[in-house]
Design a protein around this motif. Structure first.
Motif, short mmCIF file in Angstrom:
data_model
loop_
_atom_site.label_atom_id
_atom_site.label_comp_id
_atom_site.label_asym_id
_atom_site.label_seq_id
_atom_site.Cartn_x
_atom_site.Cartn_y
_atom_site.Cartn_z
N ALA A 1 0.83 -1.21 0.00
CA ALA A 1 0.00 0.00 0.00
C ALA A 1 0.86 1.26 0.00
O ALA A 1 0.54 2.24 -0.70
CB ALA A 1 -0.93 -0.01 1.21
N VAL B 1 -6.59 -4.76 -5.92
CA VAL B 1 -6.92 -3.59 -5.10
C VAL B 1 -6.41 -2.36 -5.84
O VAL B 1 -5.33 -2.39 -6.43
CB VAL B 1 -6.30 -3.70 -3.68
CG1 VAL B 1 -4.81 -3.95 -3.74
CG2 VAL B 1 -6.61 -2.45 -2.85
N TYR C 1 -5.79 1.95 -5.98
CA TYR C 1 -5.51 3.15 -5.18
C TYR C 1 -5.57 4.37 -6.09
O TYR C 1 -5.06 4.35 -7.22
CB TYR C 1 -4.12 3.07 -4.54
CG TYR C 1 -3.95 1.96 -3.55
CD1 TYR C 1 -4.14 2.16 -2.18
CD2 TYR C 1 -3.61 0.67 -3.99
CE1 TYR C 1 -3.97 1.13 -1.27
CE2 TYR C 1 -3.45 -0.37 -3.08
CZ TYR C 1 -3.63 -0.12 -1.73
OH TYR C 1 -3.48 -1.15 -0.84
N GLY D 1 -7.55 2.36 -0.59
CA GLY D 1 -7.66 1.21 -1.48
C GLY D 1 -9.09 0.73 -1.65
O GLY D 1 -9.93 0.83 -0.74
N GLU E 1 -11.00 -2.76 -2.98
CA GLU E 1 -10.73 -4.17 -3.26
C GLU E 1 -11.89 -4.85 -3.97
O GLU E 1 -13.05 -4.50 -3.76
CB GLU E 1 -10.44 -4.93 -1.96
CG GLU E 1 -9.22 -4.44 -1.18
CD GLU E 1 -8.92 -5.30 0.01
OE1 GLU E 1 -8.73 -6.53 -0.18
OE2 GLU E 1 -8.87 -4.78 1.12
#
Length: 311
Positions: free
Chosen positions: A194, A218, A220, A227, A229
């Motif tokens: 992440a 996921v 971003y 995020g 998903e």
């Protein structure tokens, strides 16, 4: 018109208990085939020959409706020996040559005239061709939808810091980036997935999609840094060859379906809402699932994909 620039090669697939088979492959070429099968006009710039393997690549591109602006000119066609292990995962050994010297000027003009551009993998990290790809994409950063998939091959690139440099150069050029958890774990072993995704947004990407195998993708963005998903599409796995490329192709297709291309592409990607991003991820993950359910890099056409999505 989507223009894809990168390597084309032949995957020689070794699977215990089965006959060795050869399939046209190479991550960027797989993406070109995937997008064309999903219904968008696509052209491919690669580096392969007129030998038996090169003819197989030309026939594969033609059969999937992909046009080729430059005739094959390599002395030989590159290969990847793919060894399929338990669970269908593939390990690769490469014999590859990557050069675009014969088309340096034409490549820049081609990029400038394209509404969408994609590159990645070996073609965006291996010299002498990688810097020519970067130069071409630089001319189109504000006039086209640019997408990138590092699809790292440590056995070819070798040096992690060099790979990081190339990856970050292309991330800064792209509005859409797709990468696997394996890519990011190798590139940045001391940073979470992440955190890397958010760092790449800071470099200039508008949408970063991470694939995580059976855990699903996921996404971003700056609006959704926490995020978004979606689950993977569950299938019986034949092998994972081309899975990420199929997801990348469907992601590009989903954006093109929404009219996201040309000079306003970057702003349109940045403006995507949560619901649209979720739909894009489901569309893309389903395409990848169909691909892993059959041998080799064999992405679905639009009818196959829609039949599953609407079934």
């Amino acid at each position: 018109m989507l223009t894809v620039i990168g390597e084309a090669l032949v995957d020689v697939v070794h699977k215990r208990g089965e006959q060795t088979r050869a399939y046209p492959g190479g991550s960027p070429m797989n993406v070109a085939v995937g997008v064309s099968r999903l219904g968008h006009t696509t052209q491919f710039v690669g580096h392969y020959g007129t030998d038996d393997y090169g003819r197989a690549i030309s026939e594969h591109l033609s059969a999937s409706g992909v046009t080729v602006p430059f005739a094959p000119a390599a002395a030989r066609t590159s290969t990847a020996q793919a060894h399929i292990g338990q669970g269908g995962t593939a390990q690769y050994e490469f014999n590859i040559d990557w050069s675009l010297d014969a088309h340096a000027h034409e490549l820049v003009e081609l990029a400038r005239a394209s509404e969408a551009l994609h590159t990645g993998s070996i073609g965006a990290m291996l010299e002498p061709g990688a810097h020519m790809v970067a130069d071409a994409l630089s001319t189109a950063r504000e006039s086209a939808l640019i997408s990138y998939d590092p699809n790292c091959r440590p056995s070819i690139v070798g040096d992690r810091s060099t790979a990081q440099g190339w990856a970050e150069r292309f991330v800064a050029l792209a509005s859409v980036v797709k990468a696997s958890d394996e890519d990011l774990t190798w590139l940045y072993p001391d940073r979470s997935l992440a955190d890397t995704a958010r760092a790449w947004l800071a470099l200039g990407a508008e949408l970063v999609v991470l694939t995580r195998g059976e855990k699903g993708p996921v996404a971003y963005t700056r609006t959704y840094p926490e995020g978004i998903e979606e689950p993977a599409y569950r299938v019986q796995v034949a092998d994972t060859v081309g899975a990420g490329d199929s997801l990348m192709a469907a992601l590009i297709c989903g954006l093109l379906d929404r009219g996201i291309a040309g000079a306003k592409a970057r702003a349109k990607v940045a403006a995507l809402e949560r619901g649209e991003i979720s739909k894009l991820l489901r569309f893309s993950a389903t395409a990848a699932g169909i691909t892993v359910s059959r041998s080799g890099a064999n992405p679905p056409n639009r009818n196959e994909l829609l039949a599953v999505l609407n079934g």
